[in-house]
Design a protein around this motif. Structure first.
Motif, mmCIF file in Angstrom:
data_model
loop_
_atom_site.group_PDB
_atom_site.id
_atom_site.type_symbol
_atom_site.label_atom_id
_atom_site.label_comp_id
_atom_site.label_asym_id
_atom_site.label_seq_id
_atom_site.Cartn_x
_atom_site.Cartn_y
_atom_site.Cartn_z
ATOM 1 N N GLU A 142 5.621 9.363 -3.530
ATOM 2 C CA GLU A 142 4.493 10.240 -3.848
ATOM 3 C C GLU A 142 3.304 9.817 -2.995
ATOM 4 O O GLU A 142 2.916 8.645 -2.987
ATOM 5 C CB GLU A 142 4.169 10.094 -5.333
ATOM 6 C CG GLU A 142 3.211 11.091 -5.908
ATOM 7 C CD GLU A 142 3.048 10.860 -7.399
ATOM 8 O OE1 GLU A 142 2.058 10.214 -7.788
ATOM 9 O OE2 GLU A 142 3.932 11.286 -8.176
ATOM 10 N N ILE A 143 2.729 10.760 -2.255
ATOM 11 C CA ILE A 143 1.640 10.452 -1.336
ATOM 12 C C ILE A 143 0.378 11.175 -1.778
ATOM 13 O O ILE A 143 0.350 12.407 -1.862
ATOM 14 C CB ILE A 143 2.026 10.848 0.103
ATOM 15 C CG1 ILE A 143 3.269 10.067 0.539
ATOM 16 C CG2 ILE A 143 0.872 10.578 1.066
ATOM 17 C CD1 ILE A 143 3.917 10.583 1.790
ATOM 18 N N ASP A 144 -0.653 10.406 -2.059
ATOM 19 C CA ASP A 144 -1.910 10.915 -2.605
ATOM 20 C C ASP A 144 -2.901 11.155 -1.462
ATOM 21 O O ASP A 144 -3.511 10.220 -0.942
ATOM 22 C CB ASP A 144 -2.471 9.908 -3.609
ATOM 23 C CG ASP A 144 -3.710 10.404 -4.328
ATOM 24 O OD1 ASP A 144 -4.285 11.430 -3.908
ATOM 25 O OD2 ASP A 144 -4.114 9.757 -5.305
ATOM 26 N N LEU A 145 -3.064 12.400 -1.068
ATOM 27 C CA LEU A 145 -3.957 12.720 0.039
ATOM 28 C C LEU A 145 -5.420 12.569 -0.350
ATOM 29 O O LEU A 145 -6.273 12.360 0.519
ATOM 30 C CB LEU A 145 -3.665 14.131 0.548
ATOM 31 C CG LEU A 145 -2.281 14.316 1.183
ATOM 32 C CD1 LEU A 145 -2.054 15.763 1.581
ATOM 33 C CD2 LEU A 145 -2.084 13.396 2.380
ATOM 34 N N LYS A 146 -5.738 12.648 -1.631
ATOM 35 C CA LYS A 146 -7.113 12.381 -2.076
ATOM 36 C C LYS A 146 -7.463 10.906 -1.870
ATOM 37 O O LYS A 146 -8.594 10.576 -1.506
ATOM 38 C CB LYS A 146 -7.284 12.778 -3.544
ATOM 39 C CG LYS A 146 -7.237 14.283 -3.789
ATOM 40 C CD LYS A 146 -7.444 14.613 -5.257
ATOM 41 C CE LYS A 146 -7.385 16.122 -5.478
ATOM 42 N NZ LYS A 146 -7.540 16.468 -6.928
ATOM 43 N N ALA A 147 -6.487 10.049 -2.106
ATOM 44 C CA ALA A 147 -6.705 8.621 -1.847
ATOM 45 C C ALA A 147 -6.905 8.379 -0.360
ATOM 46 O O ALA A 147 -7.735 7.550 0.043
ATOM 47 C CB ALA A 147 -5.522 7.804 -2.369
ATOM 48 N N LEU A 148 -6.163 9.102 0.479
ATOM 49 C CA LEU A 148 -6.339 8.995 1.926
ATOM 50 C C LEU A 148 -7.753 9.396 2.324
ATOM 51 O O LEU A 148 -8.401 8.721 3.137
ATOM 52 C CB LEU A 148 -5.313 9.860 2.646
ATOM 53 C CG LEU A 148 -5.402 9.909 4.173
ATOM 54 C CD1 LEU A 148 -5.168 8.532 4.783
ATOM 55 C CD2 LEU A 148 -4.390 10.914 4.737
ATOM 56 N N THR A 149 -8.239 10.483 1.756
ATOM 57 C CA THR A 149 -9.613 10.918 2.026
ATOM 58 C C THR A 149 -10.601 9.839 1.625
ATOM 59 O O THR A 149 -11.539 9.525 2.372
ATOM 60 C CB THR A 149 -9.920 12.216 1.260
ATOM 61 O OG1 THR A 149 -9.052 13.246 1.708
ATOM 62 C CG2 THR A 149 -11.364 12.649 1.481
ATOM 63 N N HIS A 150 -10.393 9.255 0.449
ATOM 64 C CA HIS A 150 -11.276 8.179 -0.017
ATOM 65 C C HIS A 150 -11.285 7.015 0.959
ATOM 66 O O HIS A 150 -12.362 6.506 1.333
ATOM 67 C CB HIS A 150 -10.819 7.687 -1.392
ATOM 68 C CG HIS A 150 -11.458 6.398 -1.814
ATOM 69 N ND1 HIS A 150 -12.686 6.336 -2.430
ATOM 70 C CD2 HIS A 150 -11.052 5.099 -1.660
ATOM 71 C CE1 HIS A 150 -13.017 5.077 -2.656
ATOM 72 N NE2 HIS A 150 -12.043 4.299 -2.190
ATOM 73 N N ASN A 151 -10.120 6.589 1.398
ATOM 74 C CA ASN A 151 -10.034 5.439 2.307
ATOM 75 C C ASN A 151 -10.706 5.742 3.640
ATOM 76 O O ASN A 151 -11.440 4.902 4.184
ATOM 77 C CB ASN A 151 -8.569 5.056 2.535
ATOM 78 C CG ASN A 151 -7.891 4.596 1.259
ATOM 79 O OD1 ASN A 151 -8.536 4.140 0.314
ATOM 80 N ND2 ASN A 151 -6.573 4.726 1.211
ATOM 81 N N PHE A 152 -10.459 6.934 4.165
ATOM 82 C CA PHE A 152 -11.082 7.338 5.426
ATOM 83 C C PHE A 152 -12.605 7.313 5.314
ATOM 84 O O PHE A 152 -13.301 6.750 6.170
ATOM 85 C CB PHE A 152 -10.597 8.735 5.823
ATOM 86 C CG PHE A 152 -11.300 9.314 7.012
ATOM 87 C CD1 PHE A 152 -11.043 8.840 8.290
ATOM 88 C CD2 PHE A 152 -12.225 10.342 6.864
ATOM 89 C CE1 PHE A 152 -11.699 9.369 9.404
ATOM 90 C CE2 PHE A 152 -12.885 10.877 7.957
ATOM 91 C CZ PHE A 152 -12.625 10.392 9.232
ATOM 92 N N LYS A 153 -13.129 7.895 4.265
ATOM 93 C CA LYS A 153 -14.589 7.962 4.101
ATOM 94 C C LYS A 153 -15.180 6.581 3.860
ATOM 95 O O LYS A 153 -16.272 6.275 4.364
ATOM 96 C CB LYS A 153 -14.940 8.909 2.960
ATOM 97 C CG LYS A 153 -14.669 10.374 3.288
ATOM 98 C CD LYS A 153 -15.097 11.296 2.151
ATOM 99 C CE LYS A 153 -14.911 12.757 2.552
ATOM 100 N NZ LYS A 153 -15.295 13.677 1.460
ATOM 101 N N HIS A 154 -14.457 5.738 3.104
ATOM 102 C CA HIS A 154 -14.972 4.393 2.852
ATOM 103 C C HIS A 154 -15.066 3.595 4.143
ATOM 104 O O HIS A 154 -16.089 2.947 4.415
ATOM 105 C CB HIS A 154 -14.085 3.656 1.855
ATOM 106 C CG HIS A 154 -14.470 2.214 1.666
ATOM 107 N ND1 HIS A 154 -15.607 1.830 0.996
ATOM 108 C CD2 HIS A 154 -13.877 1.060 2.099
ATOM 109 C CE1 HIS A 154 -15.706 0.515 1.009
ATOM 110 N NE2 HIS A 154 -14.667 0.021 1.676
#
Length: 368
Positions: A10-22
């Motif tokens: 399961e891949i959470d693209l919202k988490a990816l967005t969070h990591n990118f922005k952080h």
């Protein structure tokens, strides 16, 4: 997401967005962000990850090998793609698919110059890597003049960036070594820029470099593991969200009597009556044999269950004697709470190795 009914990643693209922005928040406004999506985007899905990051306006991508870049182009990725480890046999493909090679040795430099000239290229973007201490790929620091002369003698290529790679940026005990690498790179960059008469982008920081050495962000940074939720330290891990959760189910439950054995080579013998669960995931899926025989573990209904016996190609067996569970219940191999780093550490490994080992036969499910 509903609970797993089969083995899935399961891949959470919202988490990816969070990591990118952080991570991007750590950079100056004009510092470019290069997303490293090699190895199927660290075991997730390079195409979907790259599409998502392209929509977030990442500046460019990096892959290890040419075919990885080709797959991204085929999927509609239009941003620049740096091929970190090109081979001579793929250089024509690199030009045909508008990929950008890392030229790390005189052999690969001269080979690419020949092909670029044959294809009548003008100012084709290339990247030049210098070795400052990792001793893996890259020109030696004393090669600056010779490399620049080869570049100045042609109009077929133009240097888009010069870069190096930090060897131990996550290790506070190696801070002096890292700082020495950065200083070496500054000298190389200054001399190289003077020799070629223009200034390419400079980059040396990986994820840990971004977080620990802000003075070395230069014009661009390369981020891999951080995008996928790991910061190589307990402090930074709290600021990031692992994007991948590897889940499965209990296929069958067995009751073993004292003295009965389990699995290949009868490597486990019950010392008392126990309950075991069989789970459809094995070493063909990235859960190596080293996790067997009580070393590795999974999580079922909030409790840890040890992997017992030898890991099979398609299955593992776990001890559920003290866990209230049933056939069909969800099993967490790793997720954002029971992380890949936790499981990998049980065999003295790292999150990188475990997440990049997840088999392509496992179904990917995306949370948007």
């Amino acid at each position: 997401m509903p609970k797993a009914q089969e083995t899935i990643l399961e891949i959470d693209l919202k988490a990816l967005t969070h990591n990118f922005k952080h991570i991007k928040s750590k950079l100056k406004e004009n510092t470019k962000f290069l997303a490293v999506v090699k190895a199927f985007a660290y075991g997730s899905d390079a195409v979907e990850i790259s599409k998502h990051l392209q929509n977030l306006n990442v500046d460019c991508f990096a892959v290890a090998y040419t075919h990885e870049g080709v797959a991204l182009r085929d999927a509609g990725i239009t941003k620049p793609i740096l091929v970190l480890h090109p081979h001579k046999t793929n250089l024509e493909t690199i030009i045909n698919r508008c990929l950008e090679p890392n030229l790390y040795s005189f052999d690969i430099l001269h080979a690419f110059l020949t092909i670029a000239k044959e294809h009548k290229q003008t100012h084709y973007p290339v990247h030049i890597k210098f070795n400052t201490g990792l001793n893996r790929l890259g020109f030696n620091t004393q090669d600056v003049k010779k490399v620049s002369q080869s570049i100045n003698n042609t109009s077929s290529i133009k240097v888009a960036s010069i870069f190096s790679h930090l060897a131990a940026s996550e290790d506070i005990n190696e801070r002096a070594f890292t700082e020495n690498q950065i200083e070496k790179f500054k000298i190389v960059a200054k001399n190289f820029t003077k020799e070629i008469g223009y200034k390419p982008h400079l980059h040396i920081c990986n994820t840990s470099g971004i977080l620990n050495f802000p003075e070395a962000h230069f014009d661009m940074v390369r981020c891999g593991i951080g995008l996928y939720g790991f910061g190589n330290s307990e402090i930074e891990n709290k600021n990031l969200k692992p994007i991948a959760s590897l889940k499965s189910i209990i296929s069958q439950i067995h009751l073993l009597q004292k003295g009965e054995t389990l699995g290949y080579n009868r490597s486990f013998t019950a010392s008392k009556t126990i309950k075991t669960a069989t789970i459809p995931i094995g070493h063909a899926d990235g859960i190596g044999r080293q996790y067997g025989n009580g070393v590795g573990f999974v999580n079922i209904n909030g409790k840890r269950a040890s992997i017992i016996g030898n890991v099979c190609m398609d299955m593992i067996m776990v001890d559920i004697t003290n866990i209230d569970c049933n056939e069909g219940d969800e099993v967490i191999i790793f997720d954002s709470h029971n992380t890949a780093e936790d499981l990998a550490s049980s065999i003295n490994s790292i999150s990188y190795e475990l997440i990049t080992s997840v088999s392509r036969r496992i179904k990917r499910v995306f949370c948007r």
